[in-house]
Design an enzyme around this catalytic site. Sequence first.
Site, PDB file in Angstrom:
ATOM      1  N   CYS A 100       0.851  -1.184   0.000  1.00 13.41           N
ATOM      2  CA  CYS A 100       0.000   0.000   0.000  1.00 13.41           C
ATOM      3  C   CYS A 100       0.885   1.233   0.000  1.00 13.41           C
ATOM      4  O   CYS A 100       2.085   1.149   0.200  1.00 13.41           O
ATOM      5  CB  CYS A 100      -0.876   0.004   1.236  1.00 13.41           C
ATOM      6  SG  CYS A 100      -1.812  -1.516   1.420  1.00 13.41           S
ATOM      7  N   ARG A 138       2.082   1.814  -6.200  1.00 12.76           N
ATOM      8  CA  ARG A 138       2.229   0.746  -5.205  1.00 12.76           C
ATOM      9  C   ARG A 138       0.940  -0.065  -5.050  1.00 12.76           C
ATOM     10  O   ARG A 138       0.932  -1.102  -4.393  1.00 12.76           O
ATOM     11  CB  ARG A 138       2.599   1.347  -3.839  1.00 12.76           C
ATOM     12  CG  ARG A 138       3.971   1.984  -3.799  1.00 12.76           C
ATOM     13  CD  ARG A 138       4.212   2.594  -2.444  1.00 12.76           C
ATOM     14  NE  ARG A 138       4.298   1.600  -1.409  1.00 12.76           N
ATOM     15  CZ  ARG A 138       5.404   0.994  -1.026  1.00 12.76           C
ATOM     16  NH1 ARG A 138       6.539   1.293  -1.608  1.00 12.76           N
ATOM     17  NH2 ARG A 138       5.395   0.098  -0.074  1.00 12.76           N
ATOM     18  N   TRP A 141      -3.513  -1.699  -1.705  1.00 14.91           N
ATOM     19  CA  TRP A 141      -3.294  -2.864  -2.576  1.00 14.91           C
ATOM     20  C   TRP A 141      -3.676  -4.031  -1.689  1.00 14.91           C
ATOM     21  O   TRP A 141      -2.926  -4.446  -0.823  1.00 14.91           O
ATOM     22  CB  TRP A 141      -1.833  -2.906  -3.002  1.00 14.91           C
ATOM     23  CG  TRP A 141      -1.389  -4.145  -3.700  1.00 14.91           C
ATOM     24  CD1 TRP A 141      -0.737  -5.218  -3.167  1.00 14.91           C
ATOM     25  CD2 TRP A 141      -1.515  -4.438  -5.088  1.00 14.91           C
ATOM     26  NE1 TRP A 141      -0.468  -6.142  -4.129  1.00 14.91           N
ATOM     27  CE2 TRP A 141      -0.924  -5.709  -5.312  1.00 14.91           C
ATOM     28  CE3 TRP A 141      -2.096  -3.759  -6.171  1.00 14.91           C
ATOM     29  CZ2 TRP A 141      -0.885  -6.290  -6.575  1.00 14.91           C
ATOM     30  CZ3 TRP A 141      -2.038  -4.352  -7.420  1.00 14.91           C
ATOM     31  CH2 TRP A 141      -1.447  -5.601  -7.612  1.00 14.91           C
ATOM     32  N   ASN A 201       0.524  -0.245   6.237  1.00  9.84           N
ATOM     33  CA  ASN A 201       1.037  -0.967   5.086  1.00  9.84           C
ATOM     34  C   ASN A 201       1.764  -2.191   5.624  1.00  9.84           C
ATOM     35  O   ASN A 201       2.591  -2.062   6.515  1.00  9.84           O
ATOM     36  CB  ASN A 201       2.006  -0.078   4.296  1.00  9.84           C
ATOM     37  CG  ASN A 201       2.691  -0.817   3.167  1.00  9.84           C
ATOM     38  OD1 ASN A 201       2.149  -1.789   2.643  1.00  9.84           O
ATOM     39  ND2 ASN A 201       3.872  -0.377   2.800  1.00  9.84           N
ATOM     40  N   GLY A 202       1.444  -3.373   5.119  1.00  8.55           N
ATOM     41  CA  GLY A 202       2.094  -4.592   5.605  1.00  8.55           C
ATOM     42  C   GLY A 202       1.052  -5.652   5.908  1.00  8.55           C
ATOM     43  O   GLY A 202      -0.098  -5.556   5.465  1.00  8.55           O
ATOM     44  N   GLU A 250      12.574 -20.017 -18.965  1.00 11.11           N
ATOM     45  CA  GLU A 250      12.279 -18.672 -18.479  1.00 11.11           C
ATOM     46  C   GLU A 250      13.421 -17.708 -18.831  1.00 11.11           C
ATOM     47  O   GLU A 250      13.179 -16.567 -19.225  1.00 11.11           O
ATOM     48  CB  GLU A 250      12.028 -18.711 -16.960  1.00 11.11           C
ATOM     49  CG  GLU A 250      11.831 -17.370 -16.292  1.00 11.11           C
ATOM     50  CD  GLU A 250      10.697 -16.530 -16.869  1.00 11.11           C
ATOM     51  OE1 GLU A 250       9.869 -17.043 -17.632  1.00 11.11           O
ATOM     52  OE2 GLU A 250      10.663 -15.324 -16.553  1.00 11.11           O
ATOM     53  N   LYS A 287      12.929 -14.362 -21.064  1.00 10.34           N
ATOM     54  CA  LYS A 287      13.306 -13.040 -20.566  1.00 10.34           C
ATOM     55  C   LYS A 287      14.205 -12.340 -21.568  1.00 10.34           C
ATOM     56  O   LYS A 287      14.018 -11.173 -21.881  1.00 10.34           O
ATOM     57  CB  LYS A 287      14.032 -13.233 -19.246  1.00 10.34           C
ATOM     58  CG  LYS A 287      13.773 -12.456 -18.045  1.00 10.34           C
ATOM     59  CD  LYS A 287      12.476 -12.176 -17.440  1.00 10.34           C
ATOM     60  CE  LYS A 287      11.232 -12.300 -18.216  1.00 10.34           C
ATOM     61  NZ  LYS A 287      10.099 -12.879 -17.556  1.00 10.34           N
ATOM     62  N   GLU A 329      12.247 -11.270 -24.731  1.00 11.44           N
ATOM     63  CA  GLU A 329      11.292 -10.199 -24.445  1.00 11.44           C
ATOM     64  C   GLU A 329      11.946  -8.824 -24.396  1.00 11.44           C
ATOM     65  O   GLU A 329      11.425  -7.875 -24.951  1.00 11.44           O
ATOM     66  CB  GLU A 329      10.664 -10.415 -23.049  1.00 11.44           C
ATOM     67  CG  GLU A 329       9.452 -11.280 -23.016  1.00 11.44           C
ATOM     68  CD  GLU A 329       8.816 -11.271 -21.628  1.00 11.44           C
ATOM     69  OE1 GLU A 329       9.502 -11.662 -20.658  1.00 11.44           O
ATOM     70  OE2 GLU A 329       7.651 -10.877 -21.517  1.00 11.44           O
ATOM     71  N   HIS A 331      19.951 -34.317 -30.942  1.00  6.17           N
ATOM     72  CA  HIS A 331      18.875 -34.777 -31.831  1.00  6.17           C
ATOM     73  C   HIS A 331      18.459 -33.698 -32.832  1.00  6.17           C
ATOM     74  O   HIS A 331      17.420 -33.802 -33.460  1.00  6.17           O
ATOM     75  CB  HIS A 331      17.665 -35.222 -31.005  1.00  6.17           C
ATOM     76  CG  HIS A 331      17.982 -36.398 -30.127  1.00  6.17           C
ATOM     77  ND1 HIS A 331      18.188 -37.658 -30.638  1.00  6.17           N
ATOM     78  CD2 HIS A 331      18.174 -36.493 -28.796  1.00  6.17           C
ATOM     79  CE1 HIS A 331      18.479 -38.498 -29.654  1.00  6.17           C
ATOM     80  NE2 HIS A 331      18.477 -37.800 -28.514  1.00  6.17           N
ATOM     81  N   LYS A 369       1.307  -5.788 -20.468  1.00  8.60           N
ATOM     82  CA  LYS A 369       1.498  -6.379 -19.152  1.00  8.60           C
ATOM     83  C   LYS A 369       0.451  -7.445 -18.879  1.00  8.60           C
ATOM     84  O   LYS A 369       0.743  -8.484 -18.315  1.00  8.60           O
ATOM     85  CB  LYS A 369       1.454  -5.278 -18.078  1.00  8.60           C
ATOM     86  CG  LYS A 369       1.724  -5.772 -16.667  1.00  8.60           C
ATOM     87  CD  LYS A 369       3.167  -6.236 -16.509  1.00  8.60           C
ATOM     88  CE  LYS A 369       3.428  -6.971 -15.226  1.00  8.60           C
ATOM     89  NZ  LYS A 369       4.627  -7.820 -15.284  1.00  8.60           N
TER      90      LYS A 369
HETATM   91  O1  M6R Z   1      -0.559 -12.162 -15.628  1.00 17.71           O
HETATM   92  P1  M6R Z   1      -0.145 -13.544 -16.042  1.00 17.71           P
HETATM   93  O2  M6R Z   1       0.836 -14.156 -15.086  1.00 17.71           O
HETATM   94  O3  M6R Z   1      -1.281 -14.453 -16.321  1.00 17.71           O
HETATM   95  O4  M6R Z   1       0.630 -13.330 -17.420  1.00 17.71           O
HETATM   96  C1  M6R Z   1       1.090 -14.413 -18.153  1.00 17.71           C
HETATM   97  C2  M6R Z   1       2.043 -13.982 -19.247  1.00 17.71           C
HETATM   98  O5  M6R Z   1       1.392 -13.121 -20.141  1.00 17.71           O
HETATM   99  C3  M6R Z   1       3.285 -13.273 -18.673  1.00 17.71           C
HETATM  100  O6  M6R Z   1       3.955 -14.079 -17.759  1.00 17.71           O
HETATM  101  C4  M6R Z   1       4.249 -12.868 -19.804  1.00 17.71           C
HETATM  102  O7  M6R Z   1       4.801 -14.012 -20.378  1.00 17.71           O
HETATM  103  C5  M6R Z   1       5.319 -11.932 -19.261  1.00 17.71           C
HETATM  104  N1  M6R Z   1       5.517 -10.861 -20.175  1.00 17.71           N
HETATM  105  C6  M6R Z   1       6.609 -12.583 -19.018  1.00 17.71           C
HETATM  106  O8  M6R Z   1       7.628 -11.729 -18.673  1.00 17.71           O
END
Ligand code: M6R
Length: 599
Positions: A2, A27, A73, A99-100, A474, A478, A481, A497, A594
């Site tokens: 928060c 936040r 939040w 907050n917490g 992952e 990353k 992306e 293979h 996002k």
């Molecule tokens: O909000 P979500 O965790 O459901 O989102 C899933 C994916 O869209 C999300 O993890 C996406 O792959 C990110 N951009 C990864 O960094």
Amino acid sequence: MCGITAYCGNDEALPFLLQGLEKLEYRGYDSAGITILDKSLTTVKCKGRLQLLVDELEKYDLKGHVGIGHTRWATHGIPSHLNSHPHTNDKNTLSLVHNGIIENYRELKEELVNKGYHFQSETDSEVVVHLLDSYYQGNLLKAVQKVLERIEGSYALCILSTRHPDEIIVTKKDSPLVIGKTKNASVAASDIPALLAYTKEVYFIEDNEIAILKANQIHFYDQKGKEITKESSIIPYDIDAARKNGYDTFMLKEIYEQPYAIKETLRGRIQNETILFEELKNIDFLQFNKVYFVACGTAYHACLCGAQILERITHLPVLTQVASEFRYNDPIIDEHTLTIFVSQSGETADTLGALRLAKEKKASTIAITNVLGSTISRDADYVLYTCAGPEIAVASTKAYTTQLILLMLFAYYIAQELHLTVNTKAILQLQQVPWYIEKILEDACQFKEYATMLKDKHDAYFIGRSLDYASVLEGALKLKEVSYIHADAYVAGELKHGPIALIEEGSVVIAVATQPHIASKTISNIQETIARGADVILLTTNHYQVKNVENIYYLPNVEPTLQSILTAIPLQLIAYYSACIRGCDVDKPRNLAKSVTVE
Ligand code: M6R
């Protein structure tokens, strides 16, 4: 996470409180509220964004030189008017923002209800105001000290009392709080951006220290109530930099927030060697003959790891599927299937579609999400929250590692509920993960150097086996992306293979080898790539003999199941610095959103 603000001075309090809340909206923003003290306390609060509170305040003519504010939040209790802060006591003589998380709020609430206190909200925070009321006997500082002896968990608190109309008491533990001094006022907030338009002169208090803010002075006290002195500091940066807490980007800030986010996610979950998931206490895990994990993107990678661990520990058949496939593949599930849906945002269309399908097929559903009140949290039968706080960078970092830690806990919890032998060493070590991450973060310049190897590359190859394969998937996501380098992750044993045909002089291979039963095999596969001219970066532990690899980073030795959380940090930083070196907009990568609310 928060946001809180407090003002005690000679001017009107409201403008400071509102501008501060606006700076803190990043936040969290499911509701907001303020209390102004002018002989009596006036509290105005609203569900929704801060602007709704601002509109609501137009109906009032609020004047007063002392006040507190909050933007929420949610962690305990859905976003609603009653759950919004500030919280006041029955007599409306005390008001506070928090907050917490107060971990022992249930016991305290029961005790206070038995004493005749009335609770308005479902929040953990409200216990603090009633507890304070119960201890108050004319000395607010003493009452606050007594409250601190009783509450467990994390908190930043700002407290107003009509009996002490010229002051605000603030304190903190494991939750941020910064105090500022202007010519006319003393102010406080959960983060520096909220203060910067008014002052750059700030004071930091340690856990359980208390400060009394008055218009012209600030008094500081230690835990025992002894007055202490504090030196002020001058903040050297502007508001925009401050929102990122001095970091260049949100992604980097969020990478560095991981130790804190993980501590918050673990908070109250482990008691001695027992794992607590109050939310799941009505589930009889014996009824399930199969478990499905379903998610997208980074959350899917967290699931791959959680699923492997769960299967290893419980020997239940565990499957993992990408949500967009699960929902159209007619999965074989029924009332004996446990389905787990993981989503940071809780709004991802594919994951929600998959959850609805599982419900239609009568499977039990658990959502794991970072956003309280999100659609997934409302639609699933049960919900568990990661406590990463708002993640702003599009590339997920702290949401991923908090998902991992929660999934690991969850796997051990199921084993515990099924009365299986549980690896207590791993459970105890889970609590040290934040500390290990801090150690790895200290080596950031090492990963920056590795990133230079990728500067002019078009491709990168990630390899690993077993849990390390989930990690490299992952790591590759990353990298692509944020840096736009084409990156693929392979099971190291699959190289021969096919993919090895791509390896040539100067290819960059990023390998992870941390799992004792299989690491030496991955290390042999690395040699095969080196023989074909690859430049290798290897993340491993010092258990293994490695030859010919120049770039080795030794991760701390922890229980194998926990290793993936630590492995995530170097991979995130390599991706981050590669993107920076290539001049990419790290926080807003092209073509990405996002939260993906469309199919
Ligand atoms: O909000 P979500 O965790 O459901 O989102 C899933 C994916 O869209 C999300 O993890 C996406 O792959 C990110 N951009 C990864 O960094």
